[in-house]
Every structure is written in C-alpha cells, then in structure tokens.
Design a protein around this motif. Structure first.
Motif, PDB file in Angstrom:
ATOM      1  N   ILE A  93      10.184 -11.703  28.187  1.00 27.67           N
ATOM      2  CA  ILE A  93      10.325 -10.623  27.210  1.00 27.67           C
ATOM      3  C   ILE A  93      10.647  -9.321  27.942  1.00 27.67           C
ATOM      4  O   ILE A  93       9.901  -8.888  28.819  1.00 27.67           O
ATOM      5  CB  ILE A  93       9.045 -10.435  26.382  1.00 27.67           C
ATOM      6  N   ILE A  94      11.762  -8.710  27.577  1.00 28.94           N
ATOM      7  CA  ILE A  94      12.177  -7.447  28.183  1.00 28.94           C
ATOM      8  C   ILE A  94      11.670  -6.267  27.359  1.00 28.94           C
ATOM      9  O   ILE A  94      11.264  -5.239  27.904  1.00 28.94           O
ATOM     10  CB  ILE A  94      13.718  -7.390  28.299  1.00 28.94           C
ATOM     11  N   ARG A  95      11.700  -6.451  26.048  1.00 22.24           N
ATOM     12  CA  ARG A  95      11.232  -5.370  25.156  1.00 22.24           C
ATOM     13  C   ARG A  95      10.412  -5.985  24.022  1.00 22.24           C
ATOM     14  O   ARG A  95      10.960  -6.682  23.162  1.00 22.24           O
ATOM     15  CB  ARG A  95      12.421  -4.587  24.606  1.00 22.24           C
ATOM     16  N   ALA A  96       9.122  -5.701  24.015  1.00 19.38           N
ATOM     17  CA  ALA A  96       8.227  -6.289  23.017  1.00 19.38           C
ATOM     18  C   ALA A  96       8.431  -5.643  21.641  1.00 19.38           C
ATOM     19  O   ALA A  96       8.470  -6.328  20.621  1.00 19.38           O
ATOM     20  CB  ALA A  96       6.781  -6.142  23.464  1.00 19.38           C
ATOM     21  N   ASP A  97       8.562  -4.306  21.603  1.00 19.94           N
ATOM     22  CA  ASP A  97       8.772  -3.606  20.335  1.00 19.94           C
ATOM     23  C   ASP A  97      10.261  -3.639  19.996  1.00 19.94           C
ATOM     24  O   ASP A  97      10.953  -2.625  20.046  1.00 19.94           O
ATOM     25  CB  ASP A  97       8.240  -2.172  20.390  1.00 19.94           C
ATOM     26  N   PHE A  98      10.736  -4.805  19.629  1.00 17.16           N
ATOM     27  CA  PHE A  98      12.174  -5.049  19.497  1.00 17.16           C
ATOM     28  C   PHE A  98      12.637  -4.876  18.059  1.00 17.16           C
ATOM     29  O   PHE A  98      12.258  -5.639  17.172  1.00 17.16           O
ATOM     30  CB  PHE A  98      12.492  -6.462  19.983  1.00 17.16           C
ATOM     31  N   ASP A  99      13.448  -3.851  17.829  1.00 17.39           N
ATOM     32  CA  ASP A  99      14.075  -3.609  16.529  1.00 17.39           C
ATOM     33  C   ASP A  99      15.572  -3.511  16.787  1.00 17.39           C
ATOM     34  O   ASP A  99      16.074  -2.468  17.212  1.00 17.39           O
ATOM     35  CB  ASP A  99      13.546  -2.305  15.922  1.00 17.39           C
ATOM     36  N   PRO A 100      16.321  -4.596  16.581  1.00 11.90           N
ATOM     37  CA  PRO A 100      17.731  -4.615  16.968  1.00 11.90           C
ATOM     38  C   PRO A 100      18.577  -3.525  16.326  1.00 11.90           C
ATOM     39  O   PRO A 100      19.449  -2.944  16.975  1.00 11.90           O
ATOM     40  CB  PRO A 100      18.202  -6.006  16.548  1.00 11.90           C
ATOM     41  N   VAL A 101      18.324  -3.237  15.064  1.00 13.82           N
ATOM     42  CA  VAL A 101      19.111  -2.207  14.375  1.00 13.82           C
ATOM     43  C   VAL A 101      18.821  -0.825  14.946  1.00 13.82           C
ATOM     44  O   VAL A 101      19.737  -0.041  15.221  1.00 13.82           O
ATOM     45  CB  VAL A 101      18.842  -2.249  12.859  1.00 13.82           C
ATOM     46  N   ALA A 102      17.548  -0.508  15.137  1.00 15.22           N
ATOM     47  CA  ALA A 102      17.176   0.798  15.697  1.00 15.22           C
ATOM     48  C   ALA A 102      17.743   0.968  17.106  1.00 15.22           C
ATOM     49  O   ALA A 102      18.198   2.054  17.477  1.00 15.22           O
ATOM     50  CB  ALA A 102      15.659   0.944  15.712  1.00 15.22           C
ATOM     51  N   ILE A 103      17.726  -0.100  17.892  1.00  8.26           N
ATOM     52  CA  ILE A 103      18.270  -0.047  19.253  1.00  8.26           C
ATOM     53  C   ILE A 103      19.765   0.219  19.209  1.00  8.26           C
ATOM     54  O   ILE A 103      20.289   1.064  19.950  1.00  8.26           O
ATOM     55  CB  ILE A 103      17.963  -1.361  19.998  1.00  8.26           C
ATOM     56  N   MET A 278      16.990  -1.452  28.051  1.00 12.70           N
ATOM     57  CA  MET A 278      16.031  -2.001  27.099  1.00 12.70           C
ATOM     58  C   MET A 278      14.586  -1.789  27.540  1.00 12.70           C
ATOM     59  O   MET A 278      13.668  -1.787  26.728  1.00 12.70           O
ATOM     60  CB  MET A 278      16.290  -3.496  26.910  1.00 12.70           C
ATOM     61  N   LYS A 279      14.386  -1.598  28.831  1.00 10.82           N
ATOM     62  CA  LYS A 279      13.026  -1.390  29.351  1.00 10.82           C
ATOM     63  C   LYS A 279      12.520   0.034  29.118  1.00 10.82           C
ATOM     64  O   LYS A 279      11.324   0.304  29.288  1.00 10.82           O
ATOM     65  CB  LYS A 279      12.995  -1.691  30.848  1.00 10.82           C
ATOM     66  N   GLN A 280      13.413   0.943  28.744  1.00  8.82           N
ATOM     67  CA  GLN A 280      13.036   2.344  28.602  1.00  8.82           C
ATOM     68  C   GLN A 280      12.461   2.635  27.218  1.00  8.82           C
ATOM     69  O   GLN A 280      12.946   2.118  26.208  1.00  8.82           O
ATOM     70  CB  GLN A 280      14.250   3.242  28.848  1.00  8.82           C
ATOM     71  N   ALA A 281      11.450   3.474  27.168  1.00  7.17           N
ATOM     72  CA  ALA A 281      10.821   3.826  25.889  1.00  7.17           C
ATOM     73  C   ALA A 281      11.800   4.534  24.967  1.00  7.17           C
ATOM     74  O   ALA A 281      11.869   4.253  23.770  1.00  7.17           O
ATOM     75  CB  ALA A 281       9.594   4.699  26.139  1.00  7.17           C
ATOM     76  N   ASP A 282      12.583   5.469  25.526  1.00  7.74           N
ATOM     77  CA  ASP A 282      13.559   6.241  24.752  1.00  7.74           C
ATOM     78  C   ASP A 282      14.955   5.792  25.180  1.00  7.74           C
ATOM     79  O   ASP A 282      15.490   6.265  26.195  1.00  7.74           O
ATOM     80  CB  ASP A 282      13.368   7.731  25.008  1.00  7.74           C
ATOM     81  N   ILE A 283      15.547   4.883  24.432  1.00  2.00           N
ATOM     82  CA  ILE A 283      16.839   4.309  24.809  1.00  2.00           C
ATOM     83  C   ILE A 283      17.937   5.363  24.751  1.00  2.00           C
ATOM     84  O   ILE A 283      18.818   5.406  25.623  1.00  2.00           O
ATOM     85  CB  ILE A 283      17.181   3.105  23.916  1.00  2.00           C
TER      86      ILE A 283
END
Length: 295
Positions: A93-103, A278-283
């Motif tokens: 898992i690279i990003r646990a709080d994963f929201d594809p649309v928001a990303i 993807m690892k960053q809090a603020d993409i």
C-alpha cells in the motif's frame, strides 16, 4: 533480459504424477509473468460479463478522446503525467487514504498535463471504475495503465474514457505490438509503448506508426530504479528518435526537481510520476515542488 511466458506451462501426465515437481513447474519466473498469467483469467471473466461485440457497440457512442500527445508536447517541458496509484507488488500500500477522484483533481490543479490511472485490481488495487470516475471529474487526457494482452482491454479503455493506452514491449510480441497499436490509433487514442532495455527500444523503433515511447527506469527483475536507463537508451538512439519526431517519456524513479532536470537534459518531453507523489500528504503542493524548475 526478462522473458515472459504468456500462459502457465503445460504439464504432461508424466510430470503431473511427480507431485514434488508440480509446484516448481508451474511457478511464475517473476512478478511480471505472474501478472500476465492472472490477466489471462481476468480478461476471460470480463468477456463473459460483457462480450467484445457489445463493448464495440459502446465505443460508437463514447466521447471523442482528448489529445494526449498534444498535451505532452505543449511547453514548458517535460510535461507531467501524474499517476493515480494505490499500491504496487513491490511496495504494498502506497497511499492508505486513497480517493482516486480527489487525487486526480489535485494533479489537475497543480499543473499536470495528463493523468495515468492504474486499472489492475489484483496487484495494484486499481479499478476500471476509477478510469470512468476520473474521466467525469477532470478535463485532462487519461492514460489507461493496464497490462494489455488482448484487444478487449483496449476497447474497454476507450469506453471508460482513456485517451492513451499503455503497451508493454516486455510482454508483447512484435506482431501484437503492431496490431494493438493499429487498434488504438483506429479508436482515436495513442499508444504509450513502454521499454526497459535497448533491445526493446530497438524493437519498437523498428515499427511504423509509433509516436510515443516510455522508458521505464525500473528493473523488472529486482524492481530497483535507475535514471541512467533513460540517459543511456536516449543517448544511443536519440538521432533516430528525433528524426521521427517521437515523444519520449521517462517513467519511475523520479523524486526531485533535480531528477526532472536530469531526464529533461537526456531528451524527454514527458515524465510519468506516481509513487513519490502518492506518498505525500499534499499532492498538489508536491507536484508544484517537483516541477519548480520546469520553465
């Protein structure tokens, strides 16, 4: 050089009787082969749910794809293809709080030119639904990041909103690369043909109709990354690439503005970056920092 057996090896009755050899004989040689074997089963299931002829009908009413290639060619360069990626076989898992649309929306706000969407569920925790959802939420051209082994997946990518489709030279024969590239172009999309070695690059340059090539800096055997892969391959084939006007993309191992400038100097017009962002809090901020030297 990595070799890929397209399907699980056939076991003769004699081998089957030797139970202690059975497991050894059917084990994939590496993760890429394991993925390809899984894809054979996955695509069969997709066909049973939605036959190819029905999928081809859906293509007729699908919106016209956006200009993926043009987006990368616009200045300044290199243009960013931001990747929506939850997990990988090597990193989990690279990003646990994963929201594809928001990303995807963060990528768009930060100045990415295109977005890459992982659709493989088993190994990368991606989804074909993510492609559809992101298409509805952003205006950027989308790359379907999939392990393509059948035309079915290309038609599905087109229906779900892709403007480009990944073709991996390591898992496809020259005949398949040529055939799939023709289908992709006929559907109004572009193929990002991915290579890892000089031999693969030479194969792809031997094909007509290729206008977008990605150099993956990741070693498929041990998953290490080395930007010198981009530098070395481009240095050896740059005159031919430049003459033909092929757009080059560097993939994997890009973490800093210095990395971006390094591959730009080598001659790329685009970069595909996923894991480090993807690892960053603020993409959005991470993208802006990565591209701060791009002018």
């Amino acid at each position: 050089m990595v070799s890929i057996r397209r399907t699980r090896p056939y076991l003769s009755p004699q081998i089957r009787r030797l139970g202690y050899q059975l497991e050894l004989a059917t084990q994939p040689q590496h993760i890429l082969e394991e993925i390809v074997w899984a894809k054979e089963t996955e695509v069969q299931g997709l066909r049973e749910h939605l036959p190819l002829h029905e999928l081809q009908k859906q293509v007729l009413s699908a919106p016209v794809p956006q200009d993926f290639l043009g987006a990368l060619q616009a200045p300044p360069q290199p243009g960013l293809i931001g990747e929506v990626k939850k997990a990988s076989p090597s990193k989990g898992i690279i990003r646990a709080d994963f929201d594809p649309v928001a990303i995807a929306q963060s990528y768009e706000k930060a100045g990415a030119r295109c977005i890459s969407v992982l659709t493989d569920a088993q190994f990368f925790q991606g989804s074909w639904d993510y492609l559809s959802q992101i298409r509805q939420a952003v205006s950027l051209p989308l790359l379907c990041k999939e392990f393509i082994i059948y035309p079915y997946q290309i038609y599905l990518a087109r229906c779900r909103g892709a403007s480009a489709v990944l073709l991996i030279a390591a898992i496809l024969s020259d005949q398949d690369l040529h055939y799939f590239n023709r289908i992709i172009h006929a559907l109004g999309m572009v193929a990002l043909v991915e290579v890892h070695t000089l031999g693969e690059l030479a194969r792809v340059l031997g094909m007509a109709g290729v206008n977008l090539i990605g150099i993956n800096n990741r070693n498929l055997e041990n998953f290490t990354t080395d930007l010198s892969t981009t530098e070395s391959l481009l240095a050896q084939k740059f005159p031919e690439i430049q003459k033909r006007g092929i757009v080059m993309v560097s993939e994997s191992g890009i973490h800093t503005p210095e990395d971006v400038m390094r591959v730009k100097k080598a001659g790329v017009q685009g970069i595909l970056v996923g894991e480090s962002l993807m690892k960053q809090a603020d993409i959005e901020l991470a993208v802006q920092n990565l591209l701060r030297e791009v002018k």
